[in-house]
Motif scaffolding. Structure first.
Motif, PDB file in Angstrom:
ATOM      1  N   SER A 238      20.035  22.115  48.186  1.00 22.52           N
ATOM      2  CA  SER A 238      18.519  22.519  47.589  1.00 22.52           C
ATOM      3  C   SER A 238      19.244  23.266  46.539  1.00 22.52           C
ATOM      4  O   SER A 238      18.070  23.639  45.345  1.00 22.52           O
ATOM      5  CB  SER A 238      17.982  23.595  48.428  1.00 22.52           C
ATOM      6  OG  SER A 238      18.990  24.703  48.853  1.00 22.52           O
ATOM      7  N   GLU A 326      18.642  27.080  51.416  1.00 19.25           N
ATOM      8  CA  GLU A 326      17.373  27.250  51.667  1.00 19.25           C
ATOM      9  C   GLU A 326      17.330  28.823  52.641  1.00 19.25           C
ATOM     10  O   GLU A 326      18.076  28.763  53.398  1.00 19.25           O
ATOM     11  CB  GLU A 326      15.946  26.112  52.413  1.00 19.25           C
ATOM     12  CG  GLU A 326      15.898  25.050  51.160  1.00 19.25           C
ATOM     13  CD  GLU A 326      15.765  23.808  52.271  1.00 19.25           C
ATOM     14  OE1 GLU A 326      14.641  23.255  52.122  1.00 19.25           O
ATOM     15  OE2 GLU A 326      16.341  23.091  52.730  1.00 19.25           O
ATOM     16  N   ASN A 327      16.882  30.008  52.837  1.00 17.07           N
ATOM     17  CA  ASN A 327      16.349  30.930  53.650  1.00 17.07           C
ATOM     18  C   ASN A 327      17.975  31.587  53.724  1.00 17.07           C
ATOM     19  O   ASN A 327      18.486  31.535  54.231  1.00 17.07           O
ATOM     20  CB  ASN A 327      16.216  29.804  54.888  1.00 17.07           C
ATOM     21  CG  ASN A 327      14.429  29.373  54.781  1.00 17.07           C
ATOM     22  OD1 ASN A 327      13.377  29.954  53.964  1.00 17.07           O
ATOM     23  ND2 ASN A 327      14.540  28.081  55.213  1.00 17.07           N
TER      24      ASN A 327
END
Length: 423
Positions: A238, A326-327
């Motif tokens: 990402s 991500e996250n």
């Protein structure tokens, strides 16, 4: 950049530069000269090493005022705002003295006391590092240190950079001296006619400064012997290759021995970042330094999964860690070893260097496994408080005396028992 699969044992640990025999001898000679000759030695070495022939070492109020006039007003405002951010962050680190008591009247506690005097070394000469001033001075002020002394080498005209003087004033420094190198460290440690000695010396410098700090440690405290800068980036597919490359190069431009490492779960990202680093290198003003660092200490590791990637990060124990996944916030609990952790693509490492508030003086060379960023507690000391009641000592005297005799220390046992031999 080289791309490789994860090794079983990974480390960015490099040997700490302990200097050559010639450098160590030179530092010892300089320290001896300063202890014997005081200001005379400082002035002579400043002329020898910095090319500045000074009449005195002290920076006066007129020089500080001139610095404000010389520095662009917007930059003054930025320094002021950064100082506020750094102070607000460090104020949250304050811990008060405390005391507990029980029904017998016994009181136990801890008294927190700021150091009396701290010396801050700021690199200088051809460069200006106002961020170094703020990061070292502000936590000392928050801790309650009353006397903070700043030393920095002047340029050939005998001046310190305007930005450095403005940062010092905004941080609250009242004593500033135009002297650098091992001679400045010696002056802080042992005192001269102009510079009274301090209790602790903090701040970065060249190899001579580092060796001098090591030499005087024990007579005064020091912050650390820091190694070259490091960054490790933990990323998945990402993340943006151009942003990662820029962040890796932000550390590589510091020093030919700086470490820039990417740990990723994406082979495609690894290849894209490697190409992007080479592309961006060509446009850097400090290209030669960054290129050498990337060649010698830059690497991209490709992990099979995120758990292997996190394990690799913990083995590296980097000075700076960026999490670009991500996250990313969900991974924070799994990170055990890092000096400063930057989460998300809008938290590049320079945010921490200059403005966010947390300290940029960080453990390097894998020492994040057991040490922390410079903080308020580094400028304080703690005293234990013991107020034992008669009842409590009566209850425990036999146990204490027995423990003393277990160690063969009869006088210790008798010191307790003497309290009960009065008529």
């Amino acid at each position: 950049m080289e791309i490789r699969k994860i090794d079983k044992q990974i480390s960015l640990k490099r040997s700490i530069d302990s200097g050559t025999e010639e450098q160590r001898s030179a530092v010892k000679a300089i320290i001896t000269d300063v202890r014997k000759q005081g200001d005379g030695a400082l002035l002579a070495y400043t002329e020898k090493f910095d090319g500045a022939r000074l009449k005195g070492l002290t920076v006066d109020q007129a020089e500080v005022e001139a610095a404000y006039a010389d520095l662009d007003g917007e930059l003054v405002s930025i320094i002021k705002e950064a100082a506020v951010n750094i102070r607000l962050f460090h104020e949250k680190q304050l811990h008060p003295s405390w005391m507990t008591s029980d029904e017998s009247g016994t009181m136990l506690g801890q008294k927190v006391t700021p150091l009396d005097a701290v010396g801050v070394y700021v690199p200088g000469g051809t460069a200006a590092y106002p961020s170094s001033v703020l990061m070292n001075v502000v936590p000392a002020k928050v801790a309650g240190v009353q006397r903070i002394v700043m030393v920095s080498p002047p340029d050939a005209t005998g001046k310190l950079p305007a930005a450095v003087l403005v940062a010092a004033k905004e941080a609250g420094v009242e004593e500033i001296y135009k002297v650098g190198g091992a001679q400045a460290v010696a002056a802080l440690a042992y005192g001269t006619e102009s510079i009274r000695q301090v209790d602790k010396i903090v701040g970065p410098g060249n190899i001579y400064v580092a060796l001098a700090k090591r030499e005087v440690f024990g007579d005064v405290d020091i912050d650390m012997i820091a190694g070259p800068s490091e960054i490790t980036i933990l990323a998945d597919d990402s993340a943006f290759p151009d942003e990662i490359a820029a962040d890796l190069l932000s550390q590589a431009e510091h020093d030919p021995r700086a470490c820039s490492i990417l740990v990723t779960t994406s082979q495609a990202l690894a290849e894209a970042v490697s190409l992007e680093v080479e592309k961006q290198l060509e446009l850097l003003p400090r290209k030669e330094i960054a290129a050498q660092a990337i060649k010698e200490f830059g690497i991209i590791y490709v992990a099979d999964n995120i758990d292997e990637a996190i394990d690799t990060v913990n083995q590296l124990a980097p000075e700076h860690l960026e999490i670009l996944t991500e996250n990313g916030i969900e991974l924070l609990g799994k990170i055990r070893h890092a000096g400063a952790i930057f989460i998300g693509r809008f938290s590049p490492e320079p945010v921490g260097d200059y403005f966010a508030g947390p300290n940029h003086v960080l453990p390097t060379n894998g020492t994040a496994r057991f040490s922390s960023p410079l903080n308020v507690e580094d400028f304080q000391k703690k005293s234990s408080i013991i107020y034992y009641s008669e009842k409590k000592l009566t209850e425990n005297a036999e146990k204490i005396a027995a423990f003393a005799r277990l160690e063969g220390l009869e006088a210790h046992a008798r010191a307790v028992e003497a309290r009960f031999h009065k008529k």
